[in-house]
Write an enzyme that holds these catalytic residues in place. Sequence first.
Site, PDB file in Angstrom:
ATOM      1  N   HIS A   1      55.607  16.000  27.708  1.00  0.00           N
ATOM      2  CA  HIS A   1      54.912  17.221  27.293  1.00  0.00           C
ATOM      3  C   HIS A   1      55.893  18.374  27.064  1.00  0.00           C
ATOM      4  CE1 HIS A   1      51.223  19.246  26.548  1.00  0.00           C
ATOM      5  NE2 HIS A   1      51.322  20.087  27.553  1.00  0.00           N
TER       6      HIS A   1
ATOM      7  N   SER B   1      49.875  22.209  23.165  1.00  0.00           N
ATOM      8  CA  SER B   1      48.998  21.946  24.306  1.00  0.00           C
ATOM      9  C   SER B   1      47.745  22.826  24.258  1.00  0.00           C
ATOM     10  CB  SER B   1      49.796  22.095  25.607  1.00  0.00           C
ATOM     11  OG  SER B   1      49.145  21.396  26.635  1.00  0.00           O
TER      12      SER B   1
ATOM     13  N   ASP C   1      51.052  18.005  20.906  1.00  0.00           N
ATOM     14  CA  ASP C   1      50.561  17.512  22.198  1.00  0.00           C
ATOM     15  C   ASP C   1      49.328  18.306  22.636  1.00  0.00           C
ATOM     16  OD1 ASP C   1      52.654  16.196  24.917  1.00  0.00           O
ATOM     17  OD2 ASP C   1      51.263  15.258  23.494  1.00  0.00           O
TER      18      ASP C   1
HETATM   19  C1  LIG Z   1      51.741  23.420  38.838  1.00  0.00           C
HETATM   20  C2  LIG Z   1      51.103  24.058  37.665  1.00  0.00           C
HETATM   21  N1  LIG Z   1      50.041  23.214  37.098  1.00  0.00           N
HETATM   22  C3  LIG Z   1      49.131  24.238  36.523  1.00  0.00           C
HETATM   23  C4  LIG Z   1      47.968  23.694  35.791  1.00  0.00           C
HETATM   24  C5  LIG Z   1      50.513  22.230  36.055  1.00  0.00           C
HETATM   25  C6  LIG Z   1      51.774  22.767  35.310  1.00  0.00           C
HETATM   26  N2  LIG Z   1      52.031  22.036  34.053  1.00  0.00           N
HETATM   27  C7  LIG Z   1      53.121  21.048  34.054  1.00  0.00           C
HETATM   28  C8  LIG Z   1      54.439  21.773  34.012  1.00  0.00           C
HETATM   29  C9  LIG Z   1      54.788  23.034  33.230  1.00  0.00           C
HETATM   30  C10 LIG Z   1      56.020  22.556  33.976  1.00  0.00           C
HETATM   31  C11 LIG Z   1      57.352  23.235  34.077  1.00  0.00           C
HETATM   32  C12 LIG Z   1      57.701  24.219  33.160  1.00  0.00           C
HETATM   33  C13 LIG Z   1      58.917  24.870  33.299  1.00  0.00           C
HETATM   34  C14 LIG Z   1      59.778  24.520  34.366  1.00  0.00           C
HETATM   35  C15 LIG Z   1      61.094  25.233  34.495  1.00  0.00           C
HETATM   36  F1  LIG Z   1      61.605  25.057  35.693  1.00  0.00           F
HETATM   37  F2  LIG Z   1      61.954  24.743  33.580  1.00  0.00           F
HETATM   38  F3  LIG Z   1      60.892  26.543  34.273  1.00  0.00           F
HETATM   39  C16 LIG Z   1      59.424  23.538  35.297  1.00  0.00           C
HETATM   40  C17 LIG Z   1      58.192  22.864  35.156  1.00  0.00           C
HETATM   41  C18 LIG Z   1      55.120  22.348  35.200  1.00  0.00           C
HETATM   42  C19 LIG Z   1      55.767  21.144  33.582  1.00  0.00           C
HETATM   43  C20 LIG Z   1      51.267  22.274  32.940  1.00  0.00           C
HETATM   44  O1  LIG Z   1      50.412  23.142  32.943  1.00  0.00           O
HETATM   45  C21 LIG Z   1      51.501  21.449  31.652  1.00  0.00           C
HETATM   46  N3  LIG Z   1      50.769  22.151  30.570  1.00  0.00           N
HETATM   47  C22 LIG Z   1      51.380  23.108  29.811  1.00  0.00           C
HETATM   48  S1  LIG Z   1      52.988  23.478  30.106  1.00  0.00           S
HETATM   49  C23 LIG Z   1      53.386  24.844  28.994  1.00  0.00           C
HETATM   50  C24 LIG Z   1      54.572  25.565  29.499  1.00  0.00           C
HETATM   51  C25 LIG Z   1      54.478  26.345  30.653  1.00  0.00           C
HETATM   52  C26 LIG Z   1      55.597  26.970  31.166  1.00  0.00           C
HETATM   53  C27 LIG Z   1      56.821  26.808  30.529  1.00  0.00           C
HETATM   54  F4  LIG Z   1      57.896  27.432  31.012  1.00  0.00           F
HETATM   55  C28 LIG Z   1      56.934  26.062  29.367  1.00  0.00           C
HETATM   56  C29 LIG Z   1      55.808  25.427  28.865  1.00  0.00           C
HETATM   57  N4  LIG Z   1      50.740  23.765  28.832  1.00  0.00           N
HETATM   58  C30 LIG Z   1      49.418  23.530  28.576  1.00  0.00           C
HETATM   59  O2  LIG Z   1      48.835  24.158  27.679  1.00  0.00           O
HETATM   60  C31 LIG Z   1      48.758  22.560  29.393  1.00  0.00           C
HETATM   61  C32 LIG Z   1      49.439  21.898  30.375  1.00  0.00           C
HETATM   62  C33 LIG Z   1      48.586  20.997  31.063  1.00  0.00           C
HETATM   63  C34 LIG Z   1      47.334  21.091  30.479  1.00  0.00           C
HETATM   64  C35 LIG Z   1      47.358  22.084  29.383  1.00  0.00           C
END
Ligand SMILES: CCN(CC)CCN(C[C@]12C[C@](c3ccc(C(F)(F)F)cc3)(C1)C2)C(=O)Cn1c(SCc2ccc(F)cc2)nc(=O)c2c1C=CC2
Length: 403
Positions: A324, A246, A269
């Site tokens: 993702h 990402s 991704d």
């Molecule tokens: C509300 C927050 N809002 C902020 C911008 C959007 C939050 N979001 C979607 C999420 C991460 C999600 C997630 C994780 C982990 C649990 C758990 F419960 F399992 F811990 C739950 C729910 C919530 C799916 C993303 O940011 C997606 N994303 C990611 S996710 C990378 C990641 C982060 C934390 C982790 F533990 C594992 C992986 N990396 C990127 O580089 C980019 C994006 C979007 C564009 C660029």
Amino acid sequence: MGSSSSRTIEIPPGKGPNLVGCIDLMVDHTIQGSFIRLYYPCESGGDYEKPLWIPRQEYYSGLANFLQYNRRLVDYFLQHLYGSFKIPVEWNAPLKADGKYPLIIFSHGLGAFRTLYSAICIEVASQGFIVAAVEHRDESASATYYYEEKSINEVQQQSSSTSALPTLDQLEERWIDYKPHKLGTQEFPFRNHQVHQRAEECIRALDLMTDIDTGKSIHNVLEVDFDFTKMKDAIDLCKVAIMGHSFGGATAIETLGKDQRFKCGVALDAWMFPLDDETYRNVQKPILFINSEKFQWPVNILNMKKLDSNTIQRKMITIMGTVHQSFPDFTFLTGSFLGKLFGLKGTTDPEMAVDISDKASLAFLQRHLGLEKSFDQWDPLIDGIGDHVIPGTNLPLLPLSKH
Ligand SMILES: CCN(CC)CCN(C[C@]12C[C@](c3ccc(C(F)(F)F)cc3)(C1)C2)C(=O)Cn1c(SCc2ccc(F)cc2)nc(=O)c2c1C=CC2
């Protein structure tokens, strides 16, 4: 999957011929230093402890903050669920002496940190690579830390040490939490600045691994007794690649454009938004884009296609039935109900999804690092041929692309 009571949730061990060792490395102690979780082929036969998947409590509150859920509730929930969770590696085991290993630098996504992609890093290391998963200090990680010297008068109270390098008792731990982009401000300059910093951190990580390969004495701030001189001449610095998920995928592309020592990149991704036009002009190295079925959108794909080339190999595949979060470790660590609810799992079995991604990555790495392994057996995956994969994207792109 057995019933929830008997089910053991775990990170799958590597499938390759090598047992995997793991150690954390921070050099130097400042915010400009490198902070890496290192995965490497290790000697078998020892009895080594397995390290915690998430090694410090502060990461849980960082995650709760990033996820914007009720911070105390999520902090408690995640700690209770994962607080004692370990990964299937040998902590601080000696490196397996077997010639020079190719090197992978791994860059995490937004809101993640260095330990959350252990399934991918363990698999690649088990196949005969050294993998350095960097922890970024650009305020995109859920949390991270570094150290500052205690103010001089405090230090004088302690035994006045003569060694130039400060020891932990003379240092103060500083934590940095995830910083969202300020609403109402431009997100692009903020993320573009971060992707440049992230690329510099990947370059510094390669510099550190280069020092380790020359046998330079390494002062690991994290006072673990791993002897890095054992890694002298064990890294093939002509076979260096970069991988990322990402925001880490964008970081991989940015790094390829900045430093010719990286020979190719695998973007999992990728989130292309932070990249500027100059980067598209600068990148001259092979790239494999491995996309999930659900995350991508037309403009993001079109930005990847801006890197299409007739002379440099640029490949894109999509793994069907994935989301993702099919790449980070959480995809393995919840039951299918919660997993699908939180968007952590797609319809394709998580282990199968990561296995396809890993095999396509290994085939691409063999091809562009000139490895003499058997990863070319998975070449069809690079062309989108195989179960659950398609070439290019599943998205119906804008009519624009028809001309
Ligand atoms: C509300 C927050 N809002 C902020 C911008 C959007 C939050 N979001 C979607 C999420 C991460 C999600 C997630 C994780 C982990 C649990 C758990 F419960 F399992 F811990 C739950 C729910 C919530 C799916 C993303 O940011 C997606 N994303 C990611 S996710 C990378 C990641 C982060 C934390 C982790 F533990 C594992 C992986 N990396 C990127 O580089 C980019 C994006 C979007 C564009 C660029």
